[in-house]
Design a protein around this motif. Sequence first.
Motif, PDB file in Angstrom:
ATOM      1  N   LEU A  17       0.836  -1.197   0.000  1.00  0.00           N
ATOM      2  CA  LEU A  17       0.000   0.000   0.000  1.00  0.00           C
ATOM      3  C   LEU A  17       0.874   1.252   0.000  1.00  0.00           C
ATOM      4  O   LEU A  17       0.571   2.240  -0.682  1.00  0.00           O
ATOM      5  CB  LEU A  17      -0.929  -0.009   1.217  1.00  0.00           C
ATOM      6  CG  LEU A  17      -2.256   0.719   1.031  1.00  0.00           C
ATOM      7  CD1 LEU A  17      -3.134  -0.036   0.041  1.00  0.00           C
ATOM      8  CD2 LEU A  17      -2.985   0.855   2.355  1.00  0.00           C
ATOM      9  N   THR A  54       2.082   1.767  -3.461  1.00  0.00           N
ATOM     10  CA  THR A  54       1.035   2.357  -4.299  1.00  0.00           C
ATOM     11  C   THR A  54       0.939   3.859  -4.074  1.00  0.00           C
ATOM     12  O   THR A  54       0.831   4.644  -5.014  1.00  0.00           O
ATOM     13  CB  THR A  54      -0.324   1.701  -4.006  1.00  0.00           C
ATOM     14  OG1 THR A  54      -0.260   0.323  -4.347  1.00  0.00           O
ATOM     15  CG2 THR A  54      -1.441   2.371  -4.804  1.00  0.00           C
ATOM     16  N   SER A  55       0.980   4.273  -2.813  1.00  0.00           N
ATOM     17  CA  SER A  55       0.918   5.696  -2.488  1.00  0.00           C
ATOM     18  C   SER A  55       2.069   6.441  -3.149  1.00  0.00           C
ATOM     19  O   SER A  55       1.877   7.514  -3.752  1.00  0.00           O
ATOM     20  CB  SER A  55       0.965   5.885  -0.967  1.00  0.00           C
ATOM     21  OG  SER A  55       1.041   7.255  -0.632  1.00  0.00           O
ATOM     22  N   LEU A 105      -4.510   2.750  -8.189  1.00  0.00           N
ATOM     23  CA  LEU A 105      -5.396   2.670  -7.031  1.00  0.00           C
ATOM     24  C   LEU A 105      -6.337   1.471  -7.133  1.00  0.00           C
ATOM     25  O   LEU A 105      -6.581   0.767  -6.141  1.00  0.00           O
ATOM     26  CB  LEU A 105      -6.207   3.970  -6.901  1.00  0.00           C
ATOM     27  CG  LEU A 105      -5.398   5.229  -6.581  1.00  0.00           C
ATOM     28  CD1 LEU A 105      -6.246   6.479  -6.812  1.00  0.00           C
ATOM     29  CD2 LEU A 105      -4.896   5.196  -5.136  1.00  0.00           C
ATOM     30  N   ALA A 135      -4.606  -1.764  -6.255  1.00  0.00           N
ATOM     31  CA  ALA A 135      -4.425  -1.909  -4.809  1.00  0.00           C
ATOM     32  C   ALA A 135      -5.739  -2.312  -4.137  1.00  0.00           C
ATOM     33  O   ALA A 135      -5.759  -3.163  -3.238  1.00  0.00           O
ATOM     34  CB  ALA A 135      -3.892  -0.612  -4.206  1.00  0.00           C
ATOM     35  N   TRP A 179      -7.000   4.845   3.642  1.00  0.00           N
ATOM     36  CA  TRP A 179      -5.596   5.251   3.584  1.00  0.00           C
ATOM     37  C   TRP A 179      -5.219   5.744   2.196  1.00  0.00           C
ATOM     38  O   TRP A 179      -4.450   6.699   2.062  1.00  0.00           O
ATOM     39  CB  TRP A 179      -4.698   4.077   3.986  1.00  0.00           C
ATOM     40  CG  TRP A 179      -4.896   3.638   5.408  1.00  0.00           C
ATOM     41  CD1 TRP A 179      -5.535   4.326   6.403  1.00  0.00           C
ATOM     42  CD2 TRP A 179      -4.465   2.408   5.995  1.00  0.00           C
ATOM     43  NE1 TRP A 179      -5.538   3.604   7.564  1.00  0.00           N
ATOM     44  CE2 TRP A 179      -4.883   2.418   7.349  1.00  0.00           C
ATOM     45  CE3 TRP A 179      -3.792   1.300   5.510  1.00  0.00           C
ATOM     46  CZ2 TRP A 179      -4.625   1.366   8.217  1.00  0.00           C
ATOM     47  CZ3 TRP A 179      -3.537   0.248   6.373  1.00  0.00           C
ATOM     48  CH2 TRP A 179      -3.943   0.281   7.709  1.00  0.00           C
ATOM     49  N   LEU A 180      -5.740   5.113   1.172  1.00  0.00           N
ATOM     50  CA  LEU A 180      -5.440   5.572  -0.180  1.00  0.00           C
ATOM     51  C   LEU A 180      -5.998   6.973  -0.428  1.00  0.00           C
ATOM     52  O   LEU A 180      -5.501   7.710  -1.281  1.00  0.00           O
ATOM     53  CB  LEU A 180      -6.002   4.585  -1.208  1.00  0.00           C
ATOM     54  CG  LEU A 180      -5.293   3.235  -1.273  1.00  0.00           C
ATOM     55  CD1 LEU A 180      -6.059   2.275  -2.176  1.00  0.00           C
ATOM     56  CD2 LEU A 180      -3.849   3.388  -1.763  1.00  0.00           C
ATOM     57  N   ALA A 233      -4.355  11.574  -4.724  1.00  0.00           N
ATOM     58  CA  ALA A 233      -5.511  10.674  -4.865  1.00  0.00           C
ATOM     59  C   ALA A 233      -6.734  11.330  -4.239  1.00  0.00           C
ATOM     60  O   ALA A 233      -7.139  11.003  -3.136  1.00  0.00           O
ATOM     61  CB  ALA A 233      -5.213   9.330  -4.204  1.00  0.00           C
ATOM     62  N   LEU A 268     -10.512   8.335  -6.341  1.00  0.00           N
ATOM     63  CA  LEU A 268     -10.860   7.121  -5.607  1.00  0.00           C
ATOM     64  C   LEU A 268     -12.195   6.563  -6.077  1.00  0.00           C
ATOM     65  O   LEU A 268     -12.374   5.340  -6.161  1.00  0.00           O
ATOM     66  CB  LEU A 268     -10.906   7.416  -4.113  1.00  0.00           C
ATOM     67  CG  LEU A 268      -9.663   7.020  -3.293  1.00  0.00           C
ATOM     68  CD1 LEU A 268      -9.431   5.518  -3.358  1.00  0.00           C
ATOM     69  CD2 LEU A 268      -8.428   7.762  -3.776  1.00  0.00           C
TER      70      LEU A 268
END
Length: 538
Positions: free
Chosen positions: A6, A9-10, A26, A29, A44-45, A128, A133
């Motif tokens: 994760l 990914t961020s 995104l 993930a 969190w994303l 993001a 999202l």
Amino acid sequence: MRFLDLAATSAAVAATSGRRAKVELLAEALRRLDPVEIAAGAGWLAGELRQRQTGVGWAGLRDLPPPAAEPTLTVGAVDAAIDAIAAVHGSGSQARRRALVHSLYAAATADEQRLLTGLFLGELRHGAQAGLLADAIARAAGVPVAAVRRALLLAGDLREVAVAALAGGAAALAGFGLRVGRPLAPMLAQSASSVDEALAATGTPAVVDVKLDGIRIQVHRSGSDIAVFTRSLDDITARVPEVVAAVRALPARELVLDGEAIGLDETGRPLPFQQTSSAAARRGGSAGARSTGGPTAAAPVAPAVRAAAASTGTTVLTPYFFDLLHLDGTDLIDAPGRERWAVLRGTVDAGLLVGRMEVDEPQRAGEAFAAALDAGQEGVVVKAPDAPYEAGRRGAAWIKVKPRHTLDLVVLAVEWGSGRRTGWLSNLHLGARDPRTGEFVMLGKTFKGLTDDLLRWQTERFLGLAVERGDWVVRVRPEQVVEIAFDGVQTSSRYPGGVALRFARVVRYREDKSAAEADTIDTVRAIHAGRPPAAPSP
């Protein structure tokens, strides 16, 4: 799912400029999260912790242990650890919380530590946004993005929608509706610099609402049950008995109202926003109960509000409503504004309605703007009467117009950025000149309004002015002037001048001004007191 994945990914999203590529990162993930991890991972994303309050701030993240060499954390384990941190309270809580934070960080790699810090401090800026999202959830779940966005507007919770979409698909998303008792994201307004500009966006005829300098409230009633929520969907029902009393006195059995709650002085003028906000945060204060007329009408405060005031003996927050989203079993959010407002007028006492004027040309809108300012309010909101209520959207149907303050201030220090701003000097410490001492008085901080070009420029500039380089803060010679726009000045015990700027943001750097020409603390205090600043001496 590994927490490291994760974090990767961020970082990848932050390093990617294309919207489509960000969405795919995104979505991938999200697909990899276990069902029990979706709520935490999706939040969190988006840069949000599932636990709204953890008690962890800058001070709690000092002197952290070195990062782990190998990744061992999972998304579920980190979420459980943050649960434990958020649950700490009572005697000795600071030490216990610190021990738990250190234990979590000791198990985290360097990349994982960076993600944790961004989440704890609410400063995870990897690009993001909620719109991305929503697209990513739709892509990961294989459902129409419109279905995800609609559910987001009605649920007001990205995590809940992500769980529904990924676990139940389109059918689960269709189950979201306006539910009395569950807050939904409020409709927001874009900004314009003038009423002419606002009318150009909404068209005419339009309505002009007074923009109260209070706190946004959304009130839900189902029978005898009444709940009051803030703009951020926090439940403040217990803190605003006068709002509850006013709504309980209405004849409706079931409704959802949108409005503002505001404190008034003895003359009916609004109290400073800070006092209104403090009254909503805690019941207390030295001000007596108010029983004055409202800020936008001559009608007295509703009897139920006055009775609640007498029972609390504290500053009263009077509610004023401008929209009605549901009434006795009928949803109104998709109805045009003029229909919702007509039902509102038939449901709520006139003394509890925000001042509203219908206009068909700029002159009348300008008169409404001037009248709102004369009454001590923030400005106006110009609204298109045919538009539905776009929950959670900042569209062109509502346009706010406020007077714009700017000051030329001096940069006293700069903080190193985090997330996508890592490696750049970002958060500016702002100071006003004290004409009596020649020193500078700090008024607050801001990282708003900074483009990547400005970040690069100011990093080089302030490293050249540095007098002290810390790991977090770089203190600089007070030479660089910056023009700052802000929405007001509030009392503050945090800064030595006793005042701080509200919603400060960078307009531009002033290479044409020296620090000796910066605005003074006297000017700032005059704005705070509602007086015109004194003219500079020749």
